[in-house]
Design a protein around this motif. Sequence first.
Motif, PDB file in Angstrom:
ATOM      1  N   VAL A  96       5.765  27.927 -19.052  1.00  5.59           N
ATOM      2  CA  VAL A  96       4.931  29.120 -19.285  1.00  5.59           C
ATOM      3  C   VAL A  96       3.581  28.964 -18.590  1.00  5.59           C
ATOM      4  O   VAL A  96       3.079  29.904 -17.952  1.00  5.59           O
ATOM      5  CB  VAL A  96       4.747  29.352 -20.801  1.00  5.59           C
ATOM      6  N   GLY A  97       2.987  27.786 -18.698  1.00  7.22           N
ATOM      7  CA  GLY A  97       1.697  27.546 -18.065  1.00  7.22           C
ATOM      8  C   GLY A  97       1.760  27.654 -16.559  1.00  7.22           C
ATOM      9  O   GLY A  97       0.860  28.222 -15.923  1.00  7.22           O
ATOM     10  N   MET A  98       2.825  27.122 -15.944  1.00  8.65           N
ATOM     11  CA  MET A  98       2.937  27.197 -14.485  1.00  8.65           C
ATOM     12  C   MET A  98       3.215  28.613 -14.017  1.00  8.65           C
ATOM     13  O   MET A  98       2.684  29.060 -12.992  1.00  8.65           O
ATOM     14  CB  MET A  98       4.025  26.241 -13.993  1.00  8.65           C
ATOM     15  N   LEU A 149      -0.444  15.226 -10.182  1.00  9.38           N
ATOM     16  CA  LEU A 149       0.911  15.618  -9.777  1.00  9.38           C
ATOM     17  C   LEU A 149       1.198  17.057 -10.164  1.00  9.38           C
ATOM     18  O   LEU A 149       1.743  17.837  -9.370  1.00  9.38           O
ATOM     19  CB  LEU A 149       1.941  14.685 -10.417  1.00  9.38           C
ATOM     20  N   LEU A 150       0.798  17.455 -11.357  1.00  4.46           N
ATOM     21  CA  LEU A 150       1.068  18.819 -11.815  1.00  4.46           C
ATOM     22  C   LEU A 150       0.298  19.846 -10.994  1.00  4.46           C
ATOM     23  O   LEU A 150       0.849  20.887 -10.622  1.00  4.46           O
ATOM     24  CB  LEU A 150       0.719  18.956 -13.300  1.00  4.46           C
ATOM     25  N   THR A 151      -0.962  19.577 -10.705  1.00  5.59           N
ATOM     26  CA  THR A 151      -1.739  20.535  -9.911  1.00  5.59           C
ATOM     27  C   THR A 151      -1.221  20.610  -8.475  1.00  5.59           C
ATOM     28  O   THR A 151      -1.266  21.672  -7.850  1.00  5.59           O
ATOM     29  CB  THR A 151      -3.232  20.167  -9.913  1.00  5.59           C
ATOM     30  N   ALA A 152      -0.709  19.494  -7.948  1.00  6.94           N
ATOM     31  CA  ALA A 152      -0.112  19.524  -6.612  1.00  6.94           C
ATOM     32  C   ALA A 152       1.138  20.401  -6.602  1.00  6.94           C
ATOM     33  O   ALA A 152       1.371  21.180  -5.660  1.00  6.94           O
ATOM     34  CB  ALA A 152       0.226  18.108  -6.155  1.00  6.94           C
ATOM     35  N   LEU A 153       1.947  20.279  -7.633  1.00  8.83           N
ATOM     36  CA  LEU A 153       3.123  21.139  -7.743  1.00  8.83           C
ATOM     37  C   LEU A 153       2.723  22.607  -7.856  1.00  8.83           C
ATOM     38  O   LEU A 153       3.321  23.487  -7.229  1.00  8.83           O
ATOM     39  CB  LEU A 153       3.959  20.733  -8.959  1.00  8.83           C
ATOM     40  N   GLY A 154       1.694  22.866  -8.667  1.00 10.13           N
ATOM     41  CA  GLY A 154       1.269  24.248  -8.880  1.00 10.13           C
ATOM     42  C   GLY A 154       0.757  24.910  -7.618  1.00 10.13           C
ATOM     43  O   GLY A 154       1.163  26.025  -7.277  1.00 10.13           O
ATOM     44  N   GLY A 161       1.313  23.900  -4.592  1.00 10.51           N
ATOM     45  CA  GLY A 161       2.392  23.953  -3.615  1.00 10.51           C
ATOM     46  C   GLY A 161       3.279  25.162  -3.817  1.00 10.51           C
ATOM     47  O   GLY A 161       3.621  25.874  -2.852  1.00 10.51           O
ATOM     48  N   LEU A 162       3.661  25.429  -5.049  1.00 12.37           N
ATOM     49  CA  LEU A 162       4.473  26.613  -5.341  1.00 12.37           C
ATOM     50  C   LEU A 162       3.721  27.903  -5.007  1.00 12.37           C
ATOM     51  O   LEU A 162       4.288  28.833  -4.426  1.00 12.37           O
ATOM     52  CB  LEU A 162       4.874  26.602  -6.813  1.00 12.37           C
ATOM     53  N   ALA A 163       2.449  27.942  -5.387  1.00 11.65           N
ATOM     54  CA  ALA A 163       1.648  29.141  -5.108  1.00 11.65           C
ATOM     55  C   ALA A 163       1.478  29.350  -3.610  1.00 11.65           C
ATOM     56  O   ALA A 163       1.617  30.477  -3.106  1.00 11.65           O
ATOM     57  CB  ALA A 163       0.285  29.024  -5.793  1.00 11.65           C
ATOM     58  N   ASP A 164       1.171  28.269  -2.885  1.00  9.09           N
ATOM     59  CA  ASP A 164       0.990  28.381  -1.433  1.00  9.09           C
ATOM     60  C   ASP A 164       2.254  28.902  -0.751  1.00  9.09           C
ATOM     61  O   ASP A 164       2.196  29.786   0.112  1.00  9.09           O
ATOM     62  CB  ASP A 164       0.636  27.019  -0.835  1.00  9.09           C
ATOM     63  N   GLN A 165       3.395  28.333  -1.128  1.00 12.67           N
ATOM     64  CA  GLN A 165       4.650  28.748  -0.515  1.00 12.67           C
ATOM     65  C   GLN A 165       4.958  30.208  -0.819  1.00 12.67           C
ATOM     66  O   GLN A 165       5.404  30.963   0.055  1.00 12.67           O
ATOM     67  CB  GLN A 165       5.797  27.856  -1.020  1.00 12.67           C
ATOM     68  N   GLN A 166       4.708  30.622  -2.063  1.00 16.02           N
ATOM     69  CA  GLN A 166       4.983  32.001  -2.439  1.00 16.02           C
ATOM     70  C   GLN A 166       4.081  32.963  -1.667  1.00 16.02           C
ATOM     71  O   GLN A 166       4.534  33.976  -1.145  1.00 16.02           O
ATOM     72  CB  GLN A 166       4.784  32.186  -3.946  1.00 16.02           C
ATOM     73  N   ALA A 191      11.259  23.129 -11.278  1.00 19.19           N
ATOM     74  CA  ALA A 191      10.196  22.185 -10.914  1.00 19.19           C
ATOM     75  C   ALA A 191       9.566  21.572 -12.153  1.00 19.19           C
ATOM     76  O   ALA A 191       9.274  20.366 -12.188  1.00 19.19           O
ATOM     77  CB  ALA A 191       9.136  22.892 -10.073  1.00 19.19           C
ATOM     78  N   MET A 192       9.352  22.367 -13.176  1.00 21.91           N
ATOM     79  CA  MET A 192       8.748  21.842 -14.396  1.00 21.91           C
ATOM     80  C   MET A 192       9.719  20.940 -15.161  1.00 21.91           C
ATOM     81  O   MET A 192       9.296  19.980 -15.807  1.00 21.91           O
ATOM     82  CB  MET A 192       8.277  22.994 -15.286  1.00 21.91           C
ATOM     83  N   THR A 193      11.024  21.231 -15.069  1.00 16.78           N
ATOM     84  CA  THR A 193      12.002  20.338 -15.688  1.00 16.78           C
ATOM     85  C   THR A 193      11.979  18.974 -15.002  1.00 16.78           C
ATOM     86  O   THR A 193      11.994  17.924 -15.674  1.00 16.78           O
ATOM     87  CB  THR A 193      13.414  20.939 -15.597  1.00 16.78           C
ATOM     88  N   MET A 194      11.937  18.969 -13.666  1.00 16.15           N
ATOM     89  CA  MET A 194      11.870  17.700 -12.933  1.00 16.15           C
ATOM     90  C   MET A 194      10.582  16.944 -13.264  1.00 16.15           C
ATOM     91  O   MET A 194      10.595  15.723 -13.457  1.00 16.15           O
ATOM     92  CB  MET A 194      11.967  17.959 -11.435  1.00 16.15           C
ATOM     93  N   PHE A 195       9.467  17.673 -13.337  1.00 17.38           N
ATOM     94  CA  PHE A 195       8.192  17.047 -13.676  1.00 17.38           C
ATOM     95  C   PHE A 195       8.260  16.426 -15.074  1.00 17.38           C
ATOM     96  O   PHE A 195       7.878  15.267 -15.274  1.00 17.38           O
ATOM     97  CB  PHE A 195       7.070  18.085 -13.614  1.00 17.38           C
ATOM     98  N   HIS A 196       8.756  17.199 -16.012  1.00 20.18           N
ATOM     99  CA  HIS A 196       8.853  16.722 -17.405  1.00 20.18           C
ATOM    100  C   HIS A 196       9.736  15.480 -17.496  1.00 20.18           C
ATOM    101  O   HIS A 196       9.371  14.488 -18.154  1.00 20.18           O
ATOM    102  CB  HIS A 196       9.418  17.836 -18.277  1.00 20.18           C
ATOM    103  N   ASN A 197      10.887  15.489 -16.832  1.00 21.77           N
ATOM    104  CA  ASN A 197      11.786  14.351 -16.891  1.00 21.77           C
ATOM    105  C   ASN A 197      11.169  13.119 -16.231  1.00 21.77           C
ATOM    106  O   ASN A 197      11.351  11.986 -16.703  1.00 21.77           O
ATOM    107  CB  ASN A 197      13.118  14.695 -16.202  1.00 21.77           C
ATOM    108  N   HIS A 198      10.425  13.356 -15.164  1.00 20.38           N
ATOM    109  CA  HIS A 198       9.800  12.238 -14.446  1.00 20.38           C
ATOM    110  C   HIS A 198       8.694  11.585 -15.280  1.00 20.38           C
ATOM    111  O   HIS A 198       8.676  10.356 -15.409  1.00 20.38           O
ATOM    112  CB  HIS A 198       9.231  12.727 -13.115  1.00 20.38           C
ATOM    113  N   VAL A 199       7.790  12.375 -15.824  1.00 19.61           N
ATOM    114  CA  VAL A 199       6.647  11.794 -16.520  1.00 19.61           C
ATOM    115  C   VAL A 199       7.006  11.353 -17.935  1.00 19.61           C
ATOM    116  O   VAL A 199       6.253  10.590 -18.557  1.00 19.61           O
ATOM    117  CB  VAL A 199       5.440  12.776 -16.561  1.00 19.61           C
ATOM    118  N   SER A 200       8.136  11.835 -18.456  1.00 20.64           N
ATOM    119  CA  SER A 200       8.542  11.450 -19.794  1.00 20.64           C
ATOM    120  C   SER A 200       9.511  10.274 -19.800  1.00 20.64           C
ATOM    121  O   SER A 200       9.827   9.734 -20.869  1.00 20.64           O
ATOM    122  CB  SER A 200       9.185  12.631 -20.529  1.00 20.64           C
ATOM    123  N   GLY A 201      10.006   9.929 -18.606  1.00 18.41           N
ATOM    124  CA  GLY A 201      11.019   8.879 -18.547  1.00 18.41           C
ATOM    125  C   GLY A 201      10.465   7.476 -18.707  1.00 18.41           C
ATOM    126  O   GLY A 201       9.289   7.233 -18.693  1.00 18.41           O
TER     127      GLY A 201
END
Length: 206
Positions: free
Chosen positions: A107-109, A167-172, A174-179, A196-206
């Motif tokens: 939701v935040g992204m 990492l989260l702001t880079a993803l954000g 990046g998605l905005a720039d591409q769009q 993208a947020m699922t991958m981020f969540h799994n990465h930082v929570s693992g």
Amino acid sequence: MLGNARPDAPAATTASHPGTTRASRRRDATRSEILDAAWDIVRADGLAALTLRDVARRVGMRAPSLYSYFPSKNAIYDAMFAQGSREFVAFYEQVPLTDDALTDLRVGMHAFVRFATEDTARYHLLFQRTLPGFEPSPESFAASVQGLDLLRRRLTAHGYDDTVVDLLTALGTGLADQQISNDPGGDRWIRLIDDAMTMFHNHVSG
């Protein structure tokens, strides 16, 4: 000493003189009108297209008169940066929170990318360095820091380490720039946000 004051002496007051207050309101209104004109220009033609002459013409004043409100073009950019940063903080504060970390990431992204794409000139000013020689003043940058602090608080509330912010702001961005760059008005990269947020969540929570 208070005991030496004349009984008929006028009482001291800290209230502003009415004329001064009216003048201050007029000045603030004119500054707002100037900023509105500046935003109109950059939204139509890009940030680099802003000139003091064009702004002055839009508000019906001579360019030299503009200097009494903003001494330079960078001063206008600085005021725009502060205004845009305050708008982002106010916008992001309204994004709802739940007890589920992944839901809130998604939701935040979505909210961030929506904020970015609905006003690309504002996005470029706030989140990209597209203006050579411009740096926001400490006072204006403070409003931007509030937005980043808000993001940090939301992440730490779900137990994320503060180090994941970069990492989260880079993803954000990046998605905005591409769009913005490759599918303006569409949703090609917006549709990737949940994954993208699922991958981020799994990465930082693992």
